[in-house]
Design a protein around this motif. Sequence first.
Motif, PDB file in Angstrom:
ATOM      1  N   LYS A   1       0.802  -1.191  -0.168  1.00  0.00           N
ATOM      2  CA  LYS A   1       0.080  -0.101  -0.020  1.00  0.00           C
ATOM      3  C   LYS A   1       0.737   1.337   0.028  1.00  0.00           C
ATOM      4  CE  LYS A   1      -3.890   2.222   2.324  1.00  0.00           C
ATOM      5  NZ  LYS A   1      -4.794   2.075   3.607  1.00  0.00           N
ATOM      6  N   ARG A   2       2.108   1.061   0.601  1.00  0.00           N
ATOM      7  CA  ARG A   2       2.754   2.608   0.970  1.00  0.00           C
ATOM      8  C   ARG A   2       4.094   2.492  -0.367  1.00  0.00           C
ATOM      9  NH1 ARG A   2       5.512   6.033   0.688  1.00  0.00           N
ATOM     10  NH2 ARG A   2       6.445   7.383   2.429  1.00  0.00           N
ATOM     11  N   TRP A   3       4.465   1.274  -0.559  1.00  0.00           N
ATOM     12  CA  TRP A   3       5.518   1.272  -1.666  1.00  0.00           C
ATOM     13  C   TRP A   3       5.347   0.694  -3.051  1.00  0.00           C
ATOM     14  CZ3 TRP A   3       9.296   4.513  -0.293  1.00  0.00           C
ATOM     15  CH2 TRP A   3       9.778   5.011   0.684  1.00  0.00           C
ATOM     16  N   GLY A   4       4.252   0.192  -3.210  1.00  0.00           N
ATOM     17  CA  GLY A   4       3.927  -0.399  -4.331  1.00  0.00           C
ATOM     18  C   GLY A   4       4.182  -1.915  -4.512  1.00  0.00           C
ATOM     19  N   VAL A   5       4.033  -2.487  -5.723  1.00  0.00           N
ATOM     20  CA  VAL A   5       4.009  -4.046  -5.832  1.00  0.00           C
ATOM     21  C   VAL A   5       5.035  -4.706  -5.278  1.00  0.00           C
ATOM     22  CG1 VAL A   5       2.466  -3.706  -7.603  1.00  0.00           C
ATOM     23  CG2 VAL A   5       4.945  -3.798  -8.345  1.00  0.00           C
ATOM     24  N   GLY A   6       4.976  -5.841  -4.924  1.00  0.00           N
ATOM     25  CA  GLY A   6       6.114  -6.551  -4.548  1.00  0.00           C
ATOM     26  C   GLY A   6       6.454  -7.731  -5.685  1.00  0.00           C
ATOM     27  N   ARG A   7       7.350  -8.612  -5.737  1.00  0.00           N
ATOM     28  CA  ARG A   7       7.741  -9.574  -6.716  1.00  0.00           C
ATOM     29  C   ARG A   7       7.994 -10.891  -6.114  1.00  0.00           C
ATOM     30  NH1 ARG A   7      11.937  -8.188 -10.867  1.00  0.00           N
ATOM     31  NH2 ARG A   7      11.107 -10.235 -11.771  1.00  0.00           N
ATOM     32  N   ARG A   8       7.441 -11.985  -6.600  1.00  0.00           N
ATOM     33  CA  ARG A   8       7.519 -13.221  -6.257  1.00  0.00           C
ATOM     34  C   ARG A   8       8.191 -14.012  -7.370  1.00  0.00           C
ATOM     35  NH1 ARG A   8       2.555 -16.196  -5.288  1.00  0.00           N
ATOM     36  NH2 ARG A   8       2.872 -17.051  -7.188  1.00  0.00           N
ATOM     37  N   ILE A   9       9.649 -14.405  -7.020  1.00  0.00           N
ATOM     38  CA  ILE A   9      10.321 -15.225  -8.144  1.00  0.00           C
ATOM     39  C   ILE A   9       9.771 -16.705  -8.077  1.00  0.00           C
ATOM     40  CG2 ILE A   9      12.180 -13.844  -8.260  1.00  0.00           C
ATOM     41  CD1 ILE A   9      13.776 -15.381  -6.750  1.00  0.00           C
ATOM     42  N   GLY A  10       9.879 -17.552  -9.185  1.00  0.00           N
ATOM     43  CA  GLY A  10       9.371 -18.754  -9.200  1.00  0.00           C
ATOM     44  C   GLY A  10      10.203 -19.729  -8.742  1.00  0.00           C
ATOM     45  N   GLU A  11      11.412 -19.681  -8.514  1.00  0.00           N
ATOM     46  CA  GLU A  11      12.245 -20.674  -7.952  1.00  0.00           C
ATOM     47  C   GLU A  11      11.947 -20.965  -6.643  1.00  0.00           C
ATOM     48  OE1 GLU A  11      16.904 -22.128  -8.031  1.00  0.00           O
ATOM     49  OE2 GLU A  11      16.401 -19.946  -8.869  1.00  0.00           O
ATOM     50  N   ALA A  12      12.092 -21.973  -6.089  1.00  0.00           N
ATOM     51  CA  ALA A  12      11.746 -22.469  -4.686  1.00  0.00           C
ATOM     52  C   ALA A  12      12.891 -22.459  -3.774  1.00  0.00           C
ATOM     53  CB  ALA A  12      10.951 -23.743  -4.273  1.00  0.00           C
ATOM     54  N   LEU A  13      13.218 -21.090  -3.587  1.00  0.00           N
ATOM     55  CA  LEU A  13      14.531 -20.981  -2.464  1.00  0.00           C
ATOM     56  C   LEU A  13      14.365 -20.611  -1.006  1.00  0.00           C
ATOM     57  CD1 LEU A  13      15.959 -18.244  -4.993  1.00  0.00           C
ATOM     58  CD2 LEU A  13      16.634 -20.346  -4.927  1.00  0.00           C
ATOM     59  N   TYR A  14      13.459 -21.017  -0.548  1.00  0.00           N
ATOM     60  CA  TYR A  14      13.006 -21.255   0.941  1.00  0.00           C
ATOM     61  C   TYR A  14      12.263 -22.756   1.404  1.00  0.00           C
ATOM     62  CZ  TYR A  14      11.740 -19.749   5.381  1.00  0.00           C
ATOM     63  OH  TYR A  14      11.596 -19.483   7.071  1.00  0.00           O
ATOM     64  N   LEU A  15      13.263 -23.309   2.077  1.00  0.00           N
ATOM     65  CA  LEU A  15      12.910 -24.710   2.412  1.00  0.00           C
ATOM     66  C   LEU A  15      12.114 -24.723   3.702  1.00  0.00           C
ATOM     67  CD1 LEU A  15      12.963 -27.618   1.959  1.00  0.00           C
ATOM     68  CD2 LEU A  15      15.035 -27.684   2.761  1.00  0.00           C
ATOM     69  N   GLN A  16      10.903 -25.040   3.800  1.00  0.00           N
ATOM     70  CA  GLN A  16      10.052 -25.097   5.013  1.00  0.00           C
ATOM     71  C   GLN A  16      10.023 -26.410   5.589  1.00  0.00           C
ATOM     72  OE1 GLN A  16       5.330 -24.355   5.429  1.00  0.00           O
ATOM     73  NE2 GLN A  16       6.471 -22.326   5.637  1.00  0.00           N
ATOM     74  N   HIS A  17      10.307 -26.433   6.811  1.00  0.00           N
ATOM     75  CA  HIS A  17      10.316 -28.094   7.229  1.00  0.00           C
ATOM     76  C   HIS A  17       9.062 -28.265   8.341  1.00  0.00           C
ATOM     77  CE1 HIS A  17      14.433 -29.433   5.964  1.00  0.00           C
ATOM     78  NE2 HIS A  17      14.795 -28.209   6.293  1.00  0.00           N
ATOM     79  N   VAL A  18       8.363 -29.202   7.843  1.00  0.00           N
ATOM     80  CA  VAL A  18       7.195 -29.417   8.720  1.00  0.00           C
ATOM     81  C   VAL A  18       7.199 -30.898   9.152  1.00  0.00           C
ATOM     82  CG1 VAL A  18       5.586 -27.905   7.287  1.00  0.00           C
ATOM     83  CG2 VAL A  18       5.606 -30.161   6.710  1.00  0.00           C
ATOM     84  N   GLU A  19       8.378 -31.614   8.943  1.00  0.00           N
ATOM     85  CA  GLU A  19       8.220 -32.795   9.158  1.00  0.00           C
ATOM     86  C   GLU A  19       8.734 -33.208  10.545  1.00  0.00           C
ATOM     87  OE1 GLU A  19      12.511 -31.951   8.274  1.00  0.00           O
ATOM     88  OE2 GLU A  19      10.672 -31.348   7.667  1.00  0.00           O
ATOM     89  N   HIS A  20       9.409 -32.259  11.358  1.00  0.00           N
ATOM     90  CA  HIS A  20       9.701 -32.470  12.836  1.00  0.00           C
ATOM     91  C   HIS A  20       8.576 -32.335  13.706  1.00  0.00           C
ATOM     92  CE1 HIS A  20       9.210 -28.167  13.413  1.00  0.00           C
ATOM     93  NE2 HIS A  20       9.934 -27.938  12.216  1.00  0.00           N
ATOM     94  N   GLY A  21       7.171 -32.123  13.164  1.00  0.00           N
ATOM     95  CA  GLY A  21       6.036 -32.157  14.290  1.00  0.00           C
ATOM     96  C   GLY A  21       6.160 -31.144  15.280  1.00  0.00           C
TER      97      GLY A  21
END
Length: 267
Positions: free
Chosen positions: A177-197
């Motif tokens: 709202k303040r600074w304009g659009v953001g961008r999301r790049i297509g490559e998965a460069l963040y690894l989120q772990h959900v397996e540890h419970g």
Amino acid sequence: MVQISVIIPTYRRPVLLRRAIASVLSQDFTDIEVIVVNDDPDLAPDVLSHDPRVRILQNARSKGACGARNTGIFAASGRWVTGLDDDDQFQPGRLTSLLQAYGPGTSFVSSNIAIDDGRTVSTYFGCARTIGFQDLLWGNCVGSQVLTERSKLLDVGGFDEGLESGQDWDLWLRLTKRWGVGRRIGEALYLQHVEHGGVRISTGPRRLQGLHDLYRKFEPEMNASQRLWNRIQLRRFAGKAWIGLFLVSIADMRCANHYKNMLLKRW
């Protein structure tokens, strides 16, 4: 002054935290500082790294994940700031790719997310895209971490510690709202772990209350279709009847288009 400050809030997860720190220190972009914010006032962390780029800050009282992130933002010396949860990892090349994607008129850059459930690794989003304020009124199509300029974070006041949950979504709304659009790049460069419970530091038992508060905060700026969509999501999270509203939304052109984009992973 370093170029990028990476902020990692943590609470009693030293083994996972060391893995997170290692994923940052192994990046090919090296002009960084890693700010670990310990949100447990009763337990100081062990030595996490002998790398001089790692700083440890101690909250005097527990402030939650986003309060800890604010501690790091205010203490950061880098022009750019990004974050990492203590149970997740940066994929190789993340910082370089995000910085290269940042351009004039950009409020932030994020990436696709790889999710590891212990059996398979899947991606959360389907494509690269620009993300504006109106897009975010439909939901958080960014994720929980971005790269942005520290000055922009300070300008909008950082994370809203008064919200019980959804603080990241709220911040992306205020940044666009303040600074304009953001961008999301297509490559998965963040690894989120959900397996540890374990309980993720970015979530909590008061999630529904936070989403209600966030809806009330931005409802005046939503169009009728966005209000309908968000009411459906709130009822689903609360375990209340929502099918009737869903049937109404199918006949709404903007809601129907949003459903299509989600199914095709174009959201």
